[in-house]
Design a protein around this motif. Structure first.
Motif, mmCIF file in Angstrom:
data_model
loop_
_atom_site.group_PDB
_atom_site.id
_atom_site.type_symbol
_atom_site.label_atom_id
_atom_site.label_comp_id
_atom_site.label_asym_id
_atom_site.label_seq_id
_atom_site.Cartn_x
_atom_site.Cartn_y
_atom_site.Cartn_z
ATOM 1 N N ASN A 383 0.842 -1.199 0.000
ATOM 2 C CA ASN A 383 0.000 0.000 0.000
ATOM 3 C C ASN A 383 0.878 1.250 0.000
ATOM 4 O O ASN A 383 0.561 2.240 -0.668
ATOM 5 C CB ASN A 383 -0.916 0.000 1.225
ATOM 6 C CG ASN A 383 -1.914 1.135 1.203
ATOM 7 O OD1 ASN A 383 -2.700 1.273 0.280
ATOM 8 N ND2 ASN A 383 -1.869 1.980 2.218
ATOM 9 N N ASP A 384 1.985 1.195 0.744
ATOM 10 C CA ASP A 384 2.931 2.311 0.746
ATOM 11 C C ASP A 384 3.561 2.485 -0.629
ATOM 12 O O ASP A 384 3.751 3.621 -1.095
ATOM 13 C CB ASP A 384 4.025 2.084 1.794
ATOM 14 C CG ASP A 384 3.506 2.219 3.224
ATOM 15 O OD1 ASP A 384 2.399 2.769 3.388
ATOM 16 O OD2 ASP A 384 4.188 1.746 4.147
ATOM 17 N N ILE A 385 3.881 1.369 -1.275
ATOM 18 C CA ILE A 385 4.465 1.448 -2.619
ATOM 19 C C ILE A 385 3.472 2.063 -3.593
ATOM 20 O O ILE A 385 3.824 2.934 -4.407
ATOM 21 C CB ILE A 385 4.896 0.042 -3.095
ATOM 22 C CG1 ILE A 385 6.106 -0.438 -2.286
ATOM 23 C CG2 ILE A 385 5.226 0.046 -4.589
ATOM 24 C CD1 ILE A 385 6.541 -1.850 -2.597
ATOM 25 N N VAL A 386 2.219 1.640 -3.520
ATOM 26 C CA VAL A 386 1.190 2.190 -4.413
ATOM 27 C C VAL A 386 1.002 3.682 -4.152
ATOM 28 O O VAL A 386 0.837 4.472 -5.087
ATOM 29 C CB VAL A 386 -0.148 1.440 -4.228
ATOM 30 C CG1 VAL A 386 -1.288 2.167 -4.926
ATOM 31 C CG2 VAL A 386 -0.030 0.023 -4.769
ATOM 32 N N ALA A 387 1.057 4.086 -2.885
ATOM 33 C CA ALA A 387 0.857 5.495 -2.545
ATOM 34 C C ALA A 387 2.029 6.358 -3.006
ATOM 35 O O ALA A 387 1.830 7.446 -3.570
ATOM 36 C CB ALA A 387 0.661 5.642 -1.036
ATOM 37 N N VAL A 388 3.244 5.884 -2.776
ATOM 38 C CA VAL A 388 4.431 6.702 -3.065
ATOM 39 C C VAL A 388 4.861 6.563 -4.519
ATOM 40 O O VAL A 388 5.027 7.562 -5.235
ATOM 41 C CB VAL A 388 5.599 6.318 -2.126
ATOM 42 C CG1 VAL A 388 6.852 7.109 -2.484
ATOM 43 C CG2 VAL A 388 5.217 6.554 -0.683
ATOM 44 N N ALA A 389 5.055 5.330 -4.967
ATOM 45 C CA ALA A 389 5.598 5.112 -6.306
ATOM 46 C C ALA A 389 4.560 5.327 -7.401
ATOM 47 O O ALA A 389 4.892 5.779 -8.499
ATOM 48 C CB ALA A 389 6.171 3.695 -6.412
ATOM 49 N N PHE A 390 3.293 5.019 -7.110
ATOM 50 C CA PHE A 390 2.263 5.098 -8.151
ATOM 51 C C PHE A 390 1.219 6.179 -7.867
ATOM 52 O O PHE A 390 0.176 6.220 -8.535
ATOM 53 C CB PHE A 390 1.572 3.744 -8.304
ATOM 54 C CG PHE A 390 2.512 2.629 -8.687
ATOM 55 C CD1 PHE A 390 3.080 2.584 -9.941
ATOM 56 C CD2 PHE A 390 2.846 1.640 -7.776
ATOM 57 C CE1 PHE A 390 3.952 1.568 -10.293
ATOM 58 C CE2 PHE A 390 3.716 0.617 -8.111
ATOM 59 C CZ PHE A 390 4.267 0.578 -9.381
ATOM 60 N N SER A 391 1.483 7.041 -6.885
ATOM 61 C CA SER A 391 0.609 8.186 -6.584
ATOM 62 C C SER A 391 -0.854 7.786 -6.439
ATOM 63 O O SER A 391 -1.759 8.506 -6.871
ATOM 64 C CB SER A 391 0.749 9.243 -7.700
ATOM 65 O OG SER A 391 2.081 9.655 -7.829
ATOM 66 N N ASN A 392 -1.074 6.607 -5.854
ATOM 67 C CA ASN A 392 -2.444 6.098 -5.632
ATOM 68 C C ASN A 392 -3.272 6.082 -6.915
ATOM 69 O O ASN A 392 -4.459 6.392 -6.916
ATOM 70 C CB ASN A 392 -3.168 6.924 -4.558
ATOM 71 C CG ASN A 392 -2.786 6.489 -3.155
ATOM 72 O OD1 ASN A 392 -2.494 5.319 -2.904
ATOM 73 N ND2 ASN A 392 -2.762 7.428 -2.232
ATOM 74 N N ASP A 393 -2.618 5.725 -7.995
ATOM 75 C CA ASP A 393 -3.325 5.591 -9.280
ATOM 76 C C ASP A 393 -4.394 4.505 -9.146
ATOM 77 O O ASP A 393 -4.114 3.417 -8.646
ATOM 78 C CB ASP A 393 -2.322 5.204 -10.377
ATOM 79 C CG ASP A 393 -2.939 5.263 -11.762
ATOM 80 O OD1 ASP A 393 -3.951 4.576 -11.985
ATOM 81 O OD2 ASP A 393 -2.396 5.972 -12.626
#
Length: 780
Positions: A383-393
């Motif tokens: 979830n942290d990766i999705v939030a940071v790396a993928f800007s919660n796309d």
């Protein structure tokens, strides 16, 4: 220029007078500009000519077709023609120096020419305002204001003859700039802007027109851009890794955006970015996909973020990346869960070798806390990766959700076999029970939170199974007075309701209502006990609605109530019957517990306080009358089933409260075996809990829970099918199955075979009937 103005009616004299001034205005005499006096003389001469011709007309001029009179438009036609010829000659006479690039020559002359054209437009202002305007209003589209006329002559005699050379040199300068060579961007910018000015719509001079710009420059520019970056990207990737290439892409894209802002029209910006995205990103997306998993494994979040930003410029390239992320999450989850499963199995083996049995988890080797925290750790990480790396796309949020649903519901711990029911709902319910019980040790519940519970709840598919297990454990906490906090319990029920529905938590809510409504009864009974000399010092009866609580009356617990307890229980019955008529109370002896004082201590020491079950209570109270009983005598006194009696009697002999004669497990359940209560109990603790040592019937509880879940699902599917068929009247088999499956997702993932069985059941009960081979009809 002569100071004496020419005769106003003489065209030749007037032109001879103003031509030297036009040379200065347009820059034919180098950088020497026109003087104010010269400028005013030219303006005055043109004005005098036009005014004079307008007043007197011209015998040689054609008659106006509309009025029949000498046309007012004749006031500018002859001098306009002279100016046209002059501009053609002027432009054709412009020549570049031998050592001068055409681009430099073009820009210098264009700049000077357009400045001059502006001033010249003012010189012929009177002609523009009267003659030109009238001609165009009469439908003449080959007559223009002087400034436009000058641009058209430049286009026809300078640009059209040299367009290819000019554009090639502009593109060459742009490529040199891309190669980090120093170039004068003024020449590039001015040349490109000239193409915009030359895009003149002769039908509507005020309408913007980019035909020249697009035809001569934009198409070629985009083509050359694609070729350049196609070569560069292929060469760079052959010599560098993907991460370096992505950084190079970012730099190049930033440079091109800056370049487009400096000298490109807005019209080109979008196709330029599309071209760059295709050549730099789409064409090399596979190379990024191949590197993605390696970046994930090494937790290179910054580089993943760069990859996402690049690929997001070409939206359809994101889906393969999201699919890779989903698969990677599932693989990582499978590894993590397999590790804790193996560790638990290893620990079990070690325990077995040490021959020191430990209490095993109710749902397997892995504890609910370890299992849920492993799931949470996987979710939090990605979830942290999705939030940071993928800007919660949303695409990547969906991939994370899909992966979580899969590893939460289908893993080696939750599923013992492909066809078995998922254990995650039960483990999650036991996890909640762990930190909600008042008796749990703080050290054992570190990190166990409501937030973790709700995160996993969101992903479990069989929410009805969780509700059943959670409700059963909640019921035990409530009747045993073992809840840590009523507020915490109710807040969790509120969150479950918000996540699902009011109906989902209706039974749990009613359970709390029953607990609160029982308070009045408890207070009345306690007041009665205070006023009477009774063996029972405190009594907390609970009145529970049978349909809401997961308890059933069992024939194995036909308990014979001890005589000293009868008054208290009769009082409860009396109080309840006064308030309610026609209702029947059933005592659930297999639930609840009692505390009993035992005067078995040494003299001078306080009595023991035993926590016992209701069956154990009847056993101990019997020893008030006699110190020894046979197994058969005690069984008859208590009255419950033999196997139930054995499980409740065993803790007393195990912890040496009762002495068995003859000793030995093989003689324990013989009818003639004697049990004698000790005169002095040797326990070091004054409070002893015998309930926790009773061999629980966990397997039966699980079977009851599963049976209740299956029955609830059958009822839900039945109601769902009837509701759909009542609304639709007729429906095809596949449509009905799909609709039912969709509607059931909020509670559980319905199996096709289960839906078919319920359909057959409803046909049998005549709620619906078959029509043909694949349709059903609702029967009112």
């Amino acid at each position: 220029m002569s100071q004496t103005f020419p005769v106003a009616s003489d065209l030749s004299a007037t032109w001879s007078f103003i031509q030297p001034g036009l040379e200065y205005i347009l820059g034919a005499e180098g950088d020497q500009g026109v003087t104010p006096k010269m400028y005013m003389n030219c303006y005055t001469a043109v004005y005098n000519y036009c005014v004079n011709k307008s007043r007197h007309g011209s015998s040689n001029a054609p008659i106006n077709a509309t009025t029949g009179n000498n046309s007012y438009s004749l006031a500018g036609a002859e001098i306009y023609s002279k100016l046209d010829e002059y501009l053609v000659k002027f432009v054709n006479n412009l020549k570049k120096e031998p050592d001068e690039l055409f681009l430099e020559f073009y820009v210098k002359r264009w700049t000077r020419f357009t400045i001059g054209a502006g001033y010249m437009n003012n010189v012929f202002d009177y002609m523009n305002r009267y003659w030109v305007q009238k001609e165009r209003s009469d439908g003449r589209r080959d007559v223009f204001d002087v400034n436009t006329l000058a641009l058209l002559k430049w286009k026809a005699h300078m640009f059209n003859n040299n367009a290819d050379q000019l554009i090639d040199e502009v593109l060459e300068q742009i490529e040199r700039q891309r190669n980090n060579e120093i170039v004068d961007t003024y020449y590039i910018s001015t040349a490109i802007k000239s193409l915009v000015y030359l895009g003149i719509d002769i039908q509507d001079l005020k309408k913007p027109n980019l035909v020249v710009y697009i035809k001569h420059f934009e198409h070629k520019f985009l083509e050359k851009t694609a070729e350049y970056y196609g070569r560069e990207s292929a060469r760079f990737l052959s010599q560098h890794n993907v991460v370096d290439y992505m950084k190079k892409c970012e730099t190049r894209l930033s440079e091109e955006v800056s370049r487009s802002n400096n000298y490109l029209e807005d019209h080109t910006k979008k196709p330029l970015l599309e071209t760059l995205n295709d050549v730099l990103i789409k064409d090399h997306a596979q190379a990024m996909y191949d590197q993605f998993l390696s970046l994930l494994e090494h937790n290179e979040i910054e580089h993943i973020q760069i990859m996402y930003k690049l690929l997001s410029r070409v939206p359809f390239t994101l889906q393969p990346l999201a699919d890779s992320l989903e698969k990677y999450i599932n693989d990582e989850a499978a590894k993590a869960l397999e590790e804790i499963k193996s560790a638990a199995e290893t620990q079990e083996e070690t325990t077995r070798v040490d021959s020191k049995p430990q209490r095993r988890s109710n749902s397997g080797l892995v504890s609910p806390k370890t299992y849920i925290h492993t799931l949470i750790s996987i979710y939090v990480k990605f979830n942290d990766i999705v939030a940071v790396a993928f800007s919660n796309d949303p695409i990547f949020i969906k991939s994370l959700d899909n992966a979580c649903r899969r590893f939460v519901n289908k893993n080696s711990i939750a599923m013992s076999s492909p066809k078995s029911s998922c254990k995650t709902p039960e483990l999650l319910a036991r996890y909640a029970d762990g930190f909600l019980k008042a008796t749990s040790k703080e050290a054992d519940i570190i990190g166990m939170t409501t937030e973790n519970l709700m995160i996993i709840f969101k992903f479990i598919e069989d929410k009805d199974a969780f509700e059943e297990h959670y409700r059963r454990l909640l019921a035990k906490r409530l009747i045993n007075g073992n809840t840590k906090s009523d507020e915490l319990e109710e807040s969790i029920i509120q969150k479950l309701q918000e996540e699902n529905s009011l109906e989902y938590t209706s039974k749990m809510t009613k359970m709390f209502q029953d607990m609160k409504s029982s308070e009045d009864l408890k207070n009345t009974v306690r007041e009665h006990l205070k006023q009477t000399d009774n063996t029972v010092k405190d009594f907390s009866p609970l009145i529970l609605a049978q349909s809401m609580w997961p308890f059933k009356h069992s024939d194995d617990y036909q308990l014979n109530l001890a005589p000293e307890l009868l008054p208290a229980f009769d009082k409860v019955q009396e109080i309840y019957n006064k308030k309610h008529t026609g209702r029947q109370l059933q005592w659930l002896w297999n639930h609840g517990k009692s505390e009993i004082k035992a005067n078995l201590s040494k003299k001078g020491k306080p009595p023991f306080l035993f926590t016992v079950s209701n069956v154990q209570l009847m056993i101990l109270l019997a020893f008030n009358k006699s110190s020894t009983y046979s197994f058969e005598e005690l069984l008859n006194i208590v009255g419950v089933a033999k196997h139930t009696f054995e499980s409740h009697l065993l803790p007393f002999t195990k912890y040496k409260l009762l002495e068995q004669e003859p000793a030995g497990q093989e003689f324990f359940s013989n009818n003639t075996t004697k049990f004698t209560i000790v005169d002095e109990y040797k326990s070091k603790k004054l409070k002893v809990n015998f309930v926790s040592s009773i061999k629980t019937e966990q397997k039966q509880e699980e079977e009851d829970a599963n049976k209740e879940i299956d029955e609830s699902r059958k009822n839900f599917l039945s109601a769902c099918i009837v509701r759909i068929m009542k609304a639709r009247k007729e429906m095809k088999h596949n449509e009905l199955v799909n609709e039912v499956a969709t509607q059931s997702l909020s509670r559980f993932r319905a199996k096709i075979i289960d839906i078919k069985r319920v359909i057959d059941y409803l046909i049998e009960k005549e709620y619906i009937r078959r029509i043909g081979n694949d349709s059903y009809e609702y029967l009112a």
